[in-house]
Write an enzyme that holds these catalytic residues in place. Structure first.
Site, PDB file in Angstrom:
ATOM      1  CD  GLU A 427      -8.014  12.125   5.159  1.00  0.00           C
ATOM      2  OE1 GLU A 427      -6.904  12.793   5.488  1.00  0.00           O
ATOM      3  OE2 GLU A 427      -7.159  10.674   4.325  1.00  0.00           O
ATOM      4  CG  ASP A 504      -3.848  11.025   7.797  1.00  0.00           C
ATOM      5  OD1 ASP A 504      -4.542  11.707   8.699  1.00  0.00           O
ATOM      6  OD2 ASP A 504      -4.485   9.858   7.348  1.00  0.00           O
ATOM      7  CG  ASP A 506      -0.712  11.949   3.920  1.00  0.00           C
ATOM      8  OD1 ASP A 506      -2.190  12.401   3.189  1.00  0.00           O
ATOM      9  OD2 ASP A 506      -1.021  10.603   4.503  1.00  0.00           O
ATOM     10  CG  ASP A 508      -3.998  10.059  -0.300  1.00  0.00           C
ATOM     11  OD1 ASP A 508      -3.647  10.406  -1.544  1.00  0.00           O
ATOM     12  OD2 ASP A 508      -3.515   9.011   0.280  1.00  0.00           O
TER      13      ASP A 508
END
Ligand code: 0RA
Length: 639
Positions: A427, A504, A506, A508
């Site tokens: 990403e 990541d 998180d 997202d």
């Protein structure tokens, strides 16, 4: 005199179960969570057999607080009478390995678990197993440890605990930690399976109870509308084109039962079952159904003048555009094949489903012209889009076939030996840059992707194939793809043994994982089934103590543990994203095969995944997040 006599027969008995402990995978598929849950299904399947034989209306399945499971049924009870081997028949049932049919009983021929084995396998793989049998007015008792009986018989017969008016069997077992990697049953899979069993056996009541700490839950599964209700549930929240169609019939001594409902969507969801077993890999029953269905729709479409003389027939996929269907057969002696033995191979099932479908659907369509027209409408829509997309696909592929990386972002590895190669889908450009520096270029390829990839659930085919990220992935993997209308997929051409999603830690990042998984699931599901897809687990924290070793921590639990076990002062660095790590850190924590943590993506079954995928890609965000978080601990750690 009361002492158990271990004669020659009982010795072979023990040897039989030793075989199961030596090669558990052969009997239950795996020693992972899937195999573990399978233990419950084996016992439940036996209880369902009693139901099918006409003797059992209720089953109770309880996940106990101590980690064991209890399955109770209201069947006849396992026979306790003296068996010709000189012991209670119960010992023969639970402590001998049965090759196939249970007890040479004809009534049992339409039943059987996935691997055609029974309770004795569960017994062999349990640290302890306790059985109570309600039969002949008495409650009988027996118990085992790792398949070895620990109750003394009296003249070969079971001790009696008391009197009862009930009949049935109650088995409590604790899976053996020496055999299984983990011994915690997966409640979600169990519930889904029990619900499915209820749909397939409309007269059966299944009581599910979870008594485990913090999970208390009680659900009764009872589906008197059977597979019609199942189809409705699969279609819940979608726009139905008509009320479900239901028919059944018998042909070639095979019972055939079908429910169909079309929805306004570009997808097909046809599930096959044989003797209550979900045939994940499809097979002859579905072949008979699909063939006859396509014929019928084409001949009706011509009869109604919807297809003109010059028009080509609808393809099979056209006629199933928007279809949700359940095809359930009961076969007296089925043959299964395929990688996971979940493909029905009996040729007579094709004939039977073909013939019952022809007869019953003709009768139905002749009386329900509006429904028929609605279904033909779905086929027309599909044909139109198919033609447009075939065009788009030829254009697209002819342009990009030999340009390996259409936008120049892939940093490929040097090795051309697929069994060694890995590709990281990373990403963001900055993390992608670090990863390119950090990697071992010998065997690690890096493909950075920017932002959120296209949601393949919502986009049309030409848009999907026009998407740069997706195009690059398809080209890089090298194995083509399969999709509703065609199948160019060839796993033998796969260029990388591991496809590793690196995002990541998180929300997202999880969302991107989900979109990527959806893409893979829809276009290259075999990659997931064959275990090629992984999720990288970058650390969340780095602790730098005043004295002692620096350390990476991968989740909050580890941090908690660290705080408990370390007294001195330390600095805590929290990583917000991959981009914050320098190449060296990225190598140490996420790329280095010796140190990284990977989760292998495992899809328990395609149905569940497909439901989740659809749910996820709906417009409401909350369940989407929930899935992403739930999913995170589903995958098994492969450190
Ligand atoms: C062998 C023969 C019969 C029933 C069973 C086994 C049986 C096994 C299990 C396992 C869980 N619940 C069960 N219920 C029954 C036939 C019984 C008869 O003929 O009386």
């Amino acid at each position: 005199m009361a002492k158990t006599q271990y004669n020659a027969d009982s010795i072979t008995v023990l040897e039989g179960l030793e075989a199961v402990r030596k090669r558990p995978g052969m009997y239950i598929g795996s020693v992972g969570t899937k195999g573990l849950n399978h233990l419950i299904y084996e016992i439940v399947d036996n209880a369902v057999d009693e139901h099918l034989a006409g003797f059992c209306s209720e089953i109770w399945v309880t996940l106990e607080a101590d980690g064991s499971c209890t399955v109770k049924d209201s069947g006849r009870g396992i026979p306790v009478e003296m068996h010709k081997k000189g012991v209670s028949a119960e010992r023969v049932v639970l402590a001998t390995l049965h090759a196939g049919g249970k007890f040479d009983n004809e009534a049992y021929k339409t039943s059987g678990g996935l691997h055609g084995v029974g309770s004795s396998v569960v017994n062999a793989l349990s640290e302890r197993l306790d059985v109570k049998i309600y039969r002949n007015g008495f409650i009988y008792h027996d118990a085992y440890e790792r398949g070895v009986p620990v109750v003394e018989l009296e003249n070969g017969l079971l001790p009696v605990l008391g009197k009862t008016k009930e009949t049935g069997t109650e088995i409590n077992f604790l899976p053996d930690g020496e055999i299984f990697e983990k011994t915690r049953f997966k409640a979600e899979w169990l519930k889904s399976r029990l619900h499915e069993t209820a749909y397939l056996n409309p007269k059966l009541m299944i009581h599910y109870l979870n008594r485990r700490d913090g999970e208390n839950e009680q659900i009764d599964y009872h589906e008197p509308d059977g597979i019609v209700a199942y189809v409705r549930e699969l279609n819940a929240g979608k726009e139905a084109v008509h009320e479900p169609i239901y028919y059944k019939g018998v042909s070639e001594k095979i019972e055939v039962e079908v429910a169909i409902q079309f929805v306004d969507a570009f997808e097909e969801n046809t599930l096959g079952f044989c003797n209550n077993i979900f045939t994940q890999e499809g097979g002859t029953h579905l072949m008979g159904f699909k063939t006859r269905f396509t014929q019928l729709i084409n001949s009706y479409a011509r009869e109604l003048g919807i297809l003109k003389e010059k028009d080509a027939n609808f393809t099979g996929a056209d006629t199933r555009n928007g279809m949700t269907a359940i095809v359930a057969v009961k076969h007296p002696d089925p043959i299964f094949e395929g990688q996971t033995k979940t493909k029905l191979a009996s040729a007579d099932a094709t004939k039977a489903v073909f013939s019952v479908t022809g007869e019953e659907l003709t009768r139905y369509f002749d009386r329900n012209l509006e429904v028929l027209k609605g279904i033909i409408g779905c086929a027309e829509k599909s044909a139109k889009i198919r033609k447009a997309e075939e065009k788009a696909k030829t254009n697209m592929l002819s342009k990009s076939k030999f340009s390996f990386d259409s936008n120049g972002k892939l940093a490929n590895c040097e090795s051309r030996d697929p069994s060694r190669c890995e590709i990281f889908i990373v990403e963001g450009d900055s993390a992608g840059g670090s990863a390119k520096t950090a990697r071992n270029r010998q065997f690690q390829a890096i493909l950075p992707i920017r932002g959120k990839i296209l949601n393949v659930e919502k986009a049309s085919m030409d848009k999907v194939l026009g998407n740069a990220e997706i195009k690059t992935m398809i080209n890089a993997f090298g194995c083509g793809f399969s999709e509703g209308y065609g199948n160019d997929f060839d796993i033998s051409k796969l260029r990388y043994d591991k496809i590793i999603l690196m995002t990541d830690a998180d929300v997202d990042g999880s969302h991107i994982d989900t979109l990527l998984l959806t893409f893979l699931y829809r276009f290259m599901p075999e990659l997931i089934y064959n275990g090629h897809v992984y999720i990288a687990m970058p650390p969340l924290y780095k602790v730098i103590p005043k004295k002692g070793q620096e350390q990476y921590l991968y989740d909050d639990k580890e941090l908690e543990r660290y705080r408990k076990n370390h007294t001195g002062e330390f600095t805590l660095q929290r990583y917000k994203g991959l981009g914050e790590m320098d190449p060296e850190q990225l190598w140490e924590t996420t790329l280095d095969p010796e140190r990284r943590v990977l989760k292998q993506v495992e899809i328990e079954d395609a149905r569940l995944a497909s439901e989740i995928t659809e749910m996820l890609m709906g417009s409401d965000v909350p369940p989407r997040r929930q899935f992403i978080y739930d999913h995170a601990d589903e995958a098994e750690i492969d450190a």
